[in-house]
Write a protein that holds these residues in place. Structure first.
Motif, mmCIF file in Angstrom:
data_model
loop_
_atom_site.group_PDB
_atom_site.id
_atom_site.type_symbol
_atom_site.label_atom_id
_atom_site.label_comp_id
_atom_site.label_asym_id
_atom_site.label_seq_id
_atom_site.Cartn_x
_atom_site.Cartn_y
_atom_site.Cartn_z
ATOM 1 N N ASN A 141 0.555 -1.055 0.157
ATOM 2 C CA ASN A 141 0.151 0.110 0.238
ATOM 3 C C ASN A 141 0.941 1.556 0.222
ATOM 4 O OD1 ASN A 141 0.225 1.569 3.188
ATOM 5 N ND2 ASN A 141 -0.310 -0.999 3.482
ATOM 6 N N ILE A 142 0.216 2.567 -0.151
ATOM 7 C CA ILE A 142 1.143 3.105 -0.317
ATOM 8 C C ILE A 142 -0.258 4.891 0.668
ATOM 9 C CG2 ILE A 142 -0.795 4.989 -2.809
ATOM 10 C CD1 ILE A 142 2.768 5.703 -2.887
ATOM 11 N N ASP A 143 -1.252 4.219 0.892
ATOM 12 C CA ASP A 143 -2.063 5.102 1.534
ATOM 13 C C ASP A 143 -2.607 4.010 2.522
ATOM 14 O OD1 ASP A 143 -2.611 7.690 0.457
ATOM 15 O OD2 ASP A 143 -3.263 5.948 -1.430
ATOM 16 N N GLY A 144 -1.805 4.087 3.444
ATOM 17 C CA GLY A 144 -1.999 2.400 4.850
ATOM 18 C C GLY A 144 -1.553 3.324 6.103
ATOM 19 N N CYS A 145 -1.559 4.301 6.055
ATOM 20 C CA CYS A 145 -1.583 5.253 7.499
ATOM 21 C C CYS A 145 -3.223 5.183 8.504
ATOM 22 C CB CYS A 145 -0.606 5.565 7.756
ATOM 23 S SG CYS A 145 -0.038 6.815 9.509
ATOM 24 N N TYR A 146 -3.707 4.098 9.020
ATOM 25 C CA TYR A 146 -4.407 4.329 9.554
ATOM 26 C C TYR A 146 -4.820 5.530 11.067
ATOM 27 C CZ TYR A 146 -9.054 3.521 12.851
ATOM 28 O OH TYR A 146 -10.004 3.508 13.087
ATOM 29 N N VAL A 147 -5.036 6.567 10.572
ATOM 30 C CA VAL A 147 -5.170 7.667 11.709
ATOM 31 C C VAL A 147 -7.073 7.787 12.148
ATOM 32 C CG1 VAL A 147 -3.778 8.548 10.692
ATOM 33 C CG2 VAL A 147 -5.684 9.236 9.665
ATOM 34 N N ALA A 148 -7.184 8.474 13.555
ATOM 35 C CA ALA A 148 -8.419 8.585 13.890
ATOM 36 C C ALA A 148 -7.538 9.917 15.384
ATOM 37 C CB ALA A 148 -9.157 7.517 14.226
ATOM 38 N N ASP A 149 -9.147 10.127 15.367
ATOM 39 C CA ASP A 149 -8.565 11.081 16.980
ATOM 40 C C ASP A 149 -8.221 9.750 18.336
ATOM 41 O OD1 ASP A 149 -11.650 11.015 18.157
ATOM 42 O OD2 ASP A 149 -12.063 10.949 16.120
ATOM 43 N N GLU A 150 -8.239 10.795 19.769
ATOM 44 C CA GLU A 150 -7.759 10.211 20.273
ATOM 45 C C GLU A 150 -8.970 9.484 20.803
ATOM 46 O OE1 GLU A 150 -4.565 9.503 22.234
ATOM 47 O OE2 GLU A 150 -4.368 9.592 19.550
ATOM 48 N N ARG A 151 -9.894 9.989 21.228
ATOM 49 C CA ARG A 151 -11.393 9.413 20.923
ATOM 50 C C ARG A 151 -11.753 8.601 20.701
ATOM 51 N NH1 ARG A 151 -16.986 13.065 21.730
ATOM 52 N NH2 ARG A 151 -18.288 10.776 23.291
ATOM 53 N N LEU A 153 -9.435 6.530 18.868
ATOM 54 C CA LEU A 153 -8.756 5.253 19.312
ATOM 55 C C LEU A 153 -8.845 4.805 20.733
ATOM 56 C CD1 LEU A 153 -6.049 6.848 17.616
ATOM 57 C CD2 LEU A 153 -6.837 5.288 16.906
ATOM 58 N N ASP A 154 -9.258 5.923 21.295
ATOM 59 C CA ASP A 154 -9.625 5.534 22.743
ATOM 60 C C ASP A 154 -10.805 4.313 23.211
ATOM 61 O OD1 ASP A 154 -6.992 6.265 24.272
ATOM 62 O OD2 ASP A 154 -8.361 7.466 24.756
ATOM 63 N N GLN A 155 -12.097 4.854 22.524
ATOM 64 C CA GLN A 155 -13.023 4.058 22.280
ATOM 65 C C GLN A 155 -12.967 2.134 21.730
ATOM 66 O OE1 GLN A 155 -16.597 5.501 19.883
ATOM 67 N NE2 GLN A 155 -17.911 4.156 20.779
ATOM 68 N N LEU A 156 -11.869 1.936 20.116
ATOM 69 C CA LEU A 156 -11.649 1.147 19.810
ATOM 70 C C LEU A 156 -10.557 0.207 20.687
ATOM 71 C CD1 LEU A 156 -11.026 2.622 16.058
ATOM 72 C CD2 LEU A 156 -12.589 1.038 16.725
ATOM 73 N N GLU A 157 -9.958 0.833 21.170
ATOM 74 C CA GLU A 157 -9.172 -0.053 22.125
ATOM 75 C C GLU A 157 -9.753 -0.890 23.301
ATOM 76 O OE1 GLU A 157 -6.186 -0.890 22.197
ATOM 77 O OE2 GLU A 157 -4.995 0.789 21.438
ATOM 78 N N GLY A 158 -10.977 -0.024 24.566
ATOM 79 C CA GLY A 158 -11.725 -0.187 24.989
ATOM 80 C C GLY A 158 -12.553 -0.965 25.166
ATOM 81 N N GLU A 159 -13.375 -0.992 23.314
ATOM 82 C CA GLU A 159 -13.904 -1.886 22.950
ATOM 83 C C GLU A 159 -13.389 -3.681 22.656
ATOM 84 O OE1 GLU A 159 -16.822 -0.153 20.934
ATOM 85 O OE2 GLU A 159 -17.648 1.573 22.669
ATOM 86 N N GLY A 160 -12.131 -3.593 22.745
ATOM 87 C CA GLY A 160 -11.755 -4.473 21.545
ATOM 88 C C GLY A 160 -11.934 -5.319 20.289
#
Length: 227
Positions: A141-151, A153-160
């Protein structure tokens, strides 16, 4: 069990995805970007490539294709949907998955066999794996950098809902080493690396580490049919 594989103008891994479905024991059904319905499939794969030439933004135009209206409705109704590379970008563009994909941090196309760590083995596409299992599948890939705001990212982490992380080396600068995520229901999964290129021991990285994606969804569909 019928697994639809969507072809957009510019798709290049649709045949590989269809082959992976067949090797897993499923029936691969071709879906065209202009199709208005999904022709009775049980799940959908959005393959890698450069849909519509990646004009405007990677996955942006594909997200507005007629077939995606049907995919979005079906996914919200519980149908399993997998987005691989460009397909992951399309899932983010349609808001079936949070976040966005941007240009790799080194501004270069990356092509390598990539180790991944399975973070969530409780989705429609990952049940064949164990949490913490290490697999190796190709990445390109060349457009493969996943980004999101901290909130987010924290939600993704917290919800597995982080499905995969890059193990060891982060090849594109994705935040928190995220290689793939899932929706809250676990039926929609997107990832940058290509499991469909690791389904036969004689090609790709020389393993079948990616085949579990496709056997997982067949087991999921069978379970849904029994319920």
């Amino acid at each position: 069990m019928r697994i639809g594989v969507v072809t957009f103008p510019g798709s290049l891994d649709d045949r590989d995805a269809a082959r992976a479905v067949r090797l897993a024991g499923g029936d691969a059904v071709e879906l065209w970007h202009a199709d208005a319905d999904l022709h009775g499939v049980d799940a959908v794969v959005l393959p890698g490539g450069f849909s519509y030439g990646d004009y405007l933004r990677a996955g942006a135009i594909a997200g507005m294709a007629p077939v995606m209206r049907a995919v979005v409705d079906a996914a919200r109704g519980g149908m399993p949907v997998l987005g691989i590379c460009n397909g992951f970008q399309v899932l983010c563009e349609t808001h079936l998955l949070p976040g966005a994909m941007i240009r790799n941090d080194r501004l270069r196309f990356v092509c390598r066999d990539q180790p991944l760590r399975v973070e969530n083995a409780d989705t429609a596409w990952t049940s064949a794996y164990e949490p913490g299992e290490r697999i190796v599948v190709p990445l390109k890939n060349i457009d493969g950098c996943y980004v999101a705001d901290e909130r987010t990212l924290d939600q993704l982490e917290g919800e597995g809902r982080v499905a995969f992380r890059y193990d060891g080396h982060n090849p594109n600068g994705s935040l928190r080493d995220i290689a793939g995520v899932t929706n809250a229901a676990g039926n929609v999964v997107g990832l940058m690396p290509h499991p469909e290129h690791a389904v036969e021991p004689t090609v790709g990285p020389g393993s079948t580490d990616g085949l579990g994606f496709f056997t997982s969804v067949l087991e999921t569909i069978e379970g849904m049919a029994r319920a």
